[in-house]
Design a protein around this motif. Structure first.
Motif, PDB file in Angstrom:
ATOM      1  N   LEU A 165       0.838  -1.203   0.000  1.00 50.60           N
ATOM      2  CA  LEU A 165       0.000   0.000   0.000  1.00 50.60           C
ATOM      3  C   LEU A 165       0.873   1.254   0.000  1.00 50.60           C
ATOM      4  O   LEU A 165       0.603   2.206  -0.748  1.00 50.60           O
ATOM      5  N   ALA A 166       1.912   1.263   0.799  1.00 49.22           N
ATOM      6  CA  ALA A 166       2.829   2.409   0.830  1.00 49.22           C
ATOM      7  C   ALA A 166       3.476   2.608  -0.542  1.00 49.22           C
ATOM      8  O   ALA A 166       3.615   3.745  -1.013  1.00 49.22           O
ATOM      9  N   GLY A 167       3.852   1.507  -1.192  1.00 48.66           N
ATOM     10  CA  GLY A 167       4.438   1.601  -2.532  1.00 48.66           C
ATOM     11  C   GLY A 167       3.461   2.176  -3.544  1.00 48.66           C
ATOM     12  O   GLY A 167       3.834   3.009  -4.379  1.00 48.66           O
ATOM     13  N   LEU A 168       2.211   1.756  -3.465  1.00 51.73           N
ATOM     14  CA  LEU A 168       1.188   2.303  -4.360  1.00 51.73           C
ATOM     15  C   LEU A 168       1.009   3.799  -4.111  1.00 51.73           C
ATOM     16  O   LEU A 168       0.926   4.585  -5.045  1.00 51.73           O
ATOM     17  N   PRO A 199       3.477  -3.060 -11.430  1.00 50.44           N
ATOM     18  CA  PRO A 199       3.240  -4.499 -11.281  1.00 50.44           C
ATOM     19  C   PRO A 199       3.433  -4.984  -9.837  1.00 50.44           C
ATOM     20  O   PRO A 199       2.954  -6.051  -9.469  1.00 50.44           O
ATOM     21  N   HIS A 200       4.113  -4.188  -9.018  1.00 52.67           N
ATOM     22  CA  HIS A 200       4.362  -4.527  -7.614  1.00 52.67           C
ATOM     23  C   HIS A 200       3.151  -4.240  -6.724  1.00 52.67           C
ATOM     24  O   HIS A 200       2.927  -4.932  -5.732  1.00 52.67           O
ATOM     25  N   ALA A 201       2.364  -3.224  -7.087  1.00 52.78           N
ATOM     26  CA  ALA A 201       1.215  -2.796  -6.292  1.00 52.78           C
ATOM     27  C   ALA A 201       0.288  -1.994  -7.200  1.00 52.78           C
ATOM     28  O   ALA A 201       0.703  -0.977  -7.747  1.00 52.78           O
ATOM     29  N   PHE A 202      -0.958  -2.455  -7.333  1.00 54.03           N
ATOM     30  CA  PHE A 202      -1.855  -1.829  -8.301  1.00 54.03           C
ATOM     31  C   PHE A 202      -3.285  -1.808  -7.781  1.00 54.03           C
ATOM     32  O   PHE A 202      -3.542  -2.163  -6.633  1.00 54.03           O
ATOM     33  N   THR A 203      -4.207  -1.373  -8.630  1.00 56.68           N
ATOM     34  CA  THR A 203      -5.614  -1.266  -8.276  1.00 56.68           C
ATOM     35  C   THR A 203      -6.455  -1.983  -9.326  1.00 56.68           C
ATOM     36  O   THR A 203      -5.931  -2.435 -10.345  1.00 56.68           O
ATOM     37  N   PHE A 204      -7.753  -2.038  -9.101  1.00 56.72           N
ATOM     38  CA  PHE A 204      -8.643  -2.613 -10.113  1.00 56.72           C
ATOM     39  C   PHE A 204      -8.555  -1.846 -11.424  1.00 56.72           C
ATOM     40  O   PHE A 204      -8.575  -2.437 -12.497  1.00 56.72           O
ATOM     41  N   THR A 205      -8.490  -0.530 -11.354  1.00 56.52           N
ATOM     42  CA  THR A 205      -8.515   0.278 -12.577  1.00 56.52           C
ATOM     43  C   THR A 205      -7.157   0.374 -13.270  1.00 56.52           C
ATOM     44  O   THR A 205      -7.102   0.750 -14.439  1.00 56.52           O
ATOM     45  N   GLU A 207       3.132  -9.959 -16.059  1.00 55.43           N
ATOM     46  CA  GLU A 207       3.757  -8.639 -15.958  1.00 55.43           C
ATOM     47  C   GLU A 207       4.420  -8.462 -14.593  1.00 55.43           C
ATOM     48  O   GLU A 207       5.522  -7.911 -14.505  1.00 55.43           O
ATOM     49  N   ALA A 208       3.769  -8.959 -13.558  1.00 59.55           N
ATOM     50  CA  ALA A 208       4.366  -8.878 -12.222  1.00 59.55           C
ATOM     51  C   ALA A 208       5.628  -9.727 -12.153  1.00 59.55           C
ATOM     52  O   ALA A 208       6.629  -9.318 -11.558  1.00 59.55           O
ATOM     53  N   SER A 238       8.058  -9.198  -9.223  1.00 61.42           N
ATOM     54  CA  SER A 238       7.162  -9.082  -8.081  1.00 61.42           C
ATOM     55  C   SER A 238       6.551 -10.403  -7.636  1.00 61.42           C
ATOM     56  O   SER A 238       6.052 -10.503  -6.534  1.00 61.42           O
ATOM     57  N   VAL A 239       6.546 -11.411  -8.487  1.00 55.80           N
ATOM     58  CA  VAL A 239       6.017 -12.726  -8.125  1.00 55.80           C
ATOM     59  C   VAL A 239       6.756 -13.776  -8.939  1.00 55.80           C
ATOM     60  O   VAL A 239       6.868 -13.653 -10.150  1.00 55.80           O
ATOM     61  N   PRO A 240       7.302 -14.777  -8.302  1.00 56.27           N
ATOM     62  CA  PRO A 240       8.007 -15.806  -9.064  1.00 56.27           C
ATOM     63  C   PRO A 240       7.032 -16.699  -9.817  1.00 56.27           C
ATOM     64  O   PRO A 240       5.942 -16.991  -9.329  1.00 56.27           O
ATOM     65  N   LEU A 241       7.413 -17.099 -11.013  1.00 52.57           N
ATOM     66  CA  LEU A 241       6.629 -18.046 -11.800  1.00 52.57           C
ATOM     67  C   LEU A 241       7.125 -19.459 -11.547  1.00 52.57           C
ATOM     68  O   LEU A 241       8.289 -19.650 -11.188  1.00 52.57           O
TER      69      LEU A 241
END
Length: 170
Positions: free
Chosen positions: A130-133, A140-146, A153-154, A159-162
């Motif tokens: 939330l602080a990053g947003l 890609p690390h912190a986003f919203t619905f819109t 992409e993350a 931001s997330v391992p595959l």
């Protein structure tokens, strides 16, 4: 490819600043909605997990973001599952009435991010997102619905391992 196929689930945190204490009669309609809404979430297709306080059915007693701030931290199989619950279920009544119970936030109050399947995000992790947003806007690390991003992409952003053998190509 679905989020689960990418080995990712969607985490979400939202924070709300109470206009009155939880035991105030003006907040009673919100408190009365907690159990039915949480039960509905628990039974919604795509729901994975939600934060609850020790010995509680909800997280309202936890105050990691401030004395008057309640947090809601959940994990979902997909962004669509979270959207459907948030805006196409009984939860919508609480969304529509939020100004009765909560102060208007000037800064972002909701953040989404992709996590590896099986990972349970900590409150500290959620507050960091939330602080990053709030600081950097949607990424890609912190986003919203819109302003959302896919698991690929993350992953490309780190931001997330595959899972092994998957690629970050959308």
């Amino acid at each position: 490819m679905t989020a689960a196929a990418h080995g990712a689930h969607l985490a979400q945190l939202n924070v709300a600043t109470l206009r009155h204490p939880l035991d105030d009669p003006r907040i009673a309609p919100f408190v009365d909605l907690l159990d039915p809404i949480n039960a509905a979430a628990d039974g919604t297709p795509g729901f994975v997990w939600r934060l609850v306080g020790e010995g509680s059915d909800d997280a309202t007693a936890l105050r990691p973001a401030g004395e008057n701030v309640i947090v809601n931290l959940t994990v979902w199989e997909s962004q669509e599952a979270l959207w459907d619950f948030t805006y196409r279920s009984g939860h919508l009544e609480a969304v529509r009435r939020r100004r009765d119970w909560f102060a208007r936030h000037v800064e972002a109050h909701l953040v989404l991010w992709w996590i590896p399947v099986g990972h349970i995000p900590s409150v500290a992790e959620a507050l960091e997102r939330l602080a990053g947003l709030r600081t950097h806007g949607p990424t890609p690390h912190a986003f919203t619905f819109t302003s959302s991003y896919t698991p690929a992409e993350a992953a490309a952003h780190g931001s997330v391992p595959l899972p092994a053998g998957d690629t970050a190509a959308p």
